[in-house]
Design an enzyme around this catalytic site. Structure first.
Site, PDB file in Angstrom:
ATOM      1  N   LYS A 189       0.897  -1.108   0.185  1.00 43.04           N
ATOM      2  CA  LYS A 189       0.044  -0.122   0.030  1.00 43.04           C
ATOM      3  C   LYS A 189       0.875   1.080   0.022  1.00 43.04           C
ATOM      4  CE  LYS A 189      -4.501   1.226   2.310  1.00 43.04           C
ATOM      5  NZ  LYS A 189      -5.125   1.350   1.100  1.00 43.04           N
TER       6      LYS A 189
HETATM    7  N1  PPE Z   1      -7.839  -2.144  -3.001  1.00 36.95           N
HETATM    8  C1  PPE Z   1      -7.325  -1.188  -2.825  1.00 36.95           C
HETATM    9  C2  PPE Z   1      -6.194  -0.401  -3.943  1.00 36.95           C
HETATM   10  C3  PPE Z   1      -7.199  -0.157  -1.639  1.00 36.95           C
HETATM   11  O1  PPE Z   1      -6.834   0.899  -1.607  1.00 36.95           O
HETATM   12  C4  PPE Z   1      -8.155  -0.954  -0.700  1.00 36.95           C
HETATM   13  C5  PPE Z   1      -8.308   0.246   0.626  1.00 36.95           C
HETATM   14  C6  PPE Z   1      -8.571  -2.088  -0.674  1.00 36.95           C
HETATM   15  C7  PPE Z   1      -8.404  -2.813  -1.866  1.00 36.95           C
HETATM   16  C8  PPE Z   1      -9.419  -2.695   0.477  1.00 36.95           C
HETATM   17  O2  PPE Z   1      -8.489  -3.132   1.537  1.00 36.95           O
HETATM   18  P1  PPE Z   1      -8.793  -3.172   2.917  1.00 36.95           P
HETATM   19  O3  PPE Z   1      -9.301  -1.800   3.331  1.00 36.95           O
HETATM   20  O4  PPE Z   1      -7.726  -3.868   3.735  1.00 36.95           O
HETATM   21  O5  PPE Z   1     -10.146  -4.152   2.958  1.00 36.95           O
HETATM   22  N2  PPE Z   1      -8.359   1.387   0.512  1.00 36.95           N
HETATM   23  C9  PPE Z   1      -8.270   2.371   1.576  1.00 36.95           C
HETATM   24  C10 PPE Z   1      -8.004   3.568   1.184  1.00 36.95           C
HETATM   25  C11 PPE Z   1      -9.200   4.329   0.635  1.00 36.95           C
HETATM   26  C12 PPE Z   1      -8.854   5.856   0.356  1.00 36.95           C
HETATM   27  O6  PPE Z   1      -9.650   6.340  -0.351  1.00 36.95           O
HETATM   28  O7  PPE Z   1      -8.159   6.358   0.937  1.00 36.95           O
HETATM   29  C13 PPE Z   1      -9.303   2.088   2.818  1.00 36.95           C
HETATM   30  O8  PPE Z   1     -10.364   1.541   2.299  1.00 36.95           O
HETATM   31  O9  PPE Z   1      -9.199   2.430   3.900  1.00 36.95           O
END
Ligand code: PPE
Length: 317
Positions: free
Chosen positions: A160
């Site tokens: 990330k």
């Molecule tokens: N894919 C991506 C590219 C991504 O950034 C997130 C989280 C996910 C999948 C889901 O991952 P998880 O949160 O572990 O279930 N994106 C974060 C950032 C969003 C933002 O706009 O800033 C979040 O959901 O916190």
């Protein structure tokens, strides 16, 4: 500074700094080159007070992302976990979004960042429904973006990393400027990948399908929760490459993410999904998920860490 819902304190390298004083110099390396790692975590209000959802895997993913871009994190996993709990407690939140951020600070510019200091901050604020107040019940209208996610040997999709979110911004803007709530991106091979900030699931003939980690997706923690809950509810769960047309053929589609939680998708490229409403499997998974985080059903997986003035991270003693 115009930031809605700001809180009082930001944790910065071990000390609490007032929100309005938490500033960086314009030469900060991360500002120029995206050299940062971040997390997104939520704390939820439960009958026993605020609790952080899946603290350990989030901190672990942050540590692993730092490893990929060769940032030496000056704190242990337990110290970061404790700092997160302290920040939520100090700001007095019942529920909030938590944004830990590790970035290369100000010392030199140029593409060898090793002389730049590593800065670690934890920001908290109240963040409502990511895709709008109705999204969780009504579902959202989405499009397939013409921007693809990164090829495996270009950027590390499993980490990330701040700079990678320029790709996410292109995908997100594509959706917003075309009147959609969100977009789905394909991977380098043209298979379904994920949203710009969400993983994606399809329900097809009673099976719960999601693209595998080798399709350039982030290993989402909500994705992991949904796979666990779906299996425990008796569904067959498969990580599978999905052709684009599967999006239009699926009985149900939904996004998962910390910010997006579990958000149903009711149309893709103006093609209605299922009956155009939240589907029954999606509703069942939401009920299982929100039941745990709202403290209505027992936390049988140990996903919640209570925030108390003296709370500590399991295993940190
Ligand atoms: N894919 C991506 C590219 C991504 O950034 C997130 C989280 C996910 C999948 C889901 O991952 P998880 O949160 O572990 O279930 N994106 C974060 C950032 C969003 C933002 O706009 O800033 C979040 O959901 O916190």
């Amino acid at each position: 500074m115009a930031f809605a819902n700001k809180s009082d304190w930001i944790w910065w390298n071990g000390a609490f700094v007032p929100w309005d004083e938490a500033n960086v110099h314009i030469t900060a390396h991360a500002l120029h080159y995206g050299s940062s790692v971040f997390e997104g975590i939520r704390a939820y209000a439960t009958p026993d007070g605020p609790a952080v959802f899946r603290l350990e895997p989030h901190v672990q993913r942050m540590v692993r992302s730092c490893r990929v871009i060769r940032i030496d994190l000056p704190y242990s996993t337990a110290e970061i976990g404790q700092a997160i709990l302290d920040t939520v407690a100090r700001n007095g939140h019942d529920s909030c979004y938590i944004r830990p951020l590790v970035f290369r600070g100000s010392e030199v510019l140029g593409l060898d960042p090793r002389k730049c200091p590593v800065e670690v901050v934890i920001i908290t604020w109240e963040w409502g429904r990511y895709l709008g107040p109705e999204a969780i019940e009504q579902g959202v209208d989405v499009m397939v973006s013409s921007w693809r996610r990164m090829a495996p040997d270009t950027l590390p999709a499993m980490a990330k990393i701040g700079g990678q979110y320029v790709n996410s911004q292109l995908i997100s803007l594509d959706a917003k400027l075309n009147g959609f709530a969100e977009a789905i991106a394909l991977d380098n091979n043209g298979y379904v990948c994920e949203g710009p900030g969400e993983n994606l699931f399809a329900v097809v003939e009673g099976k719960v399908l999601t693209p595998p980690l080798w399709a350039s997706v982030l290993p989402g923690i909500t994705r992991d929760c949904v796979m666990t809950l779906a299996r425990d509810l008796g569904y067959e769960v498969r990580e599978e490459m999905l052709a684009r047309e599967m999006l239009y053929m699926a009985d149900e589609l939904f996004f998962t993410g910390t910010a997006a939680e579990i958000s149903p998708i009711r149309s893709v490229d103006h093609i209605q999904i299922g009956n155009g409403k939240r589907g029954p499997v999606t509703a069942q998974l939401q009920e299982a998920f929100f039941g745990i985080i709202e403290g209505r059903t027992p936390d049988k997986y140990g996903w919640l860490t209570p925030v108390r003035a003296n709370s500590s991270v399991p295993g940190s003693d």
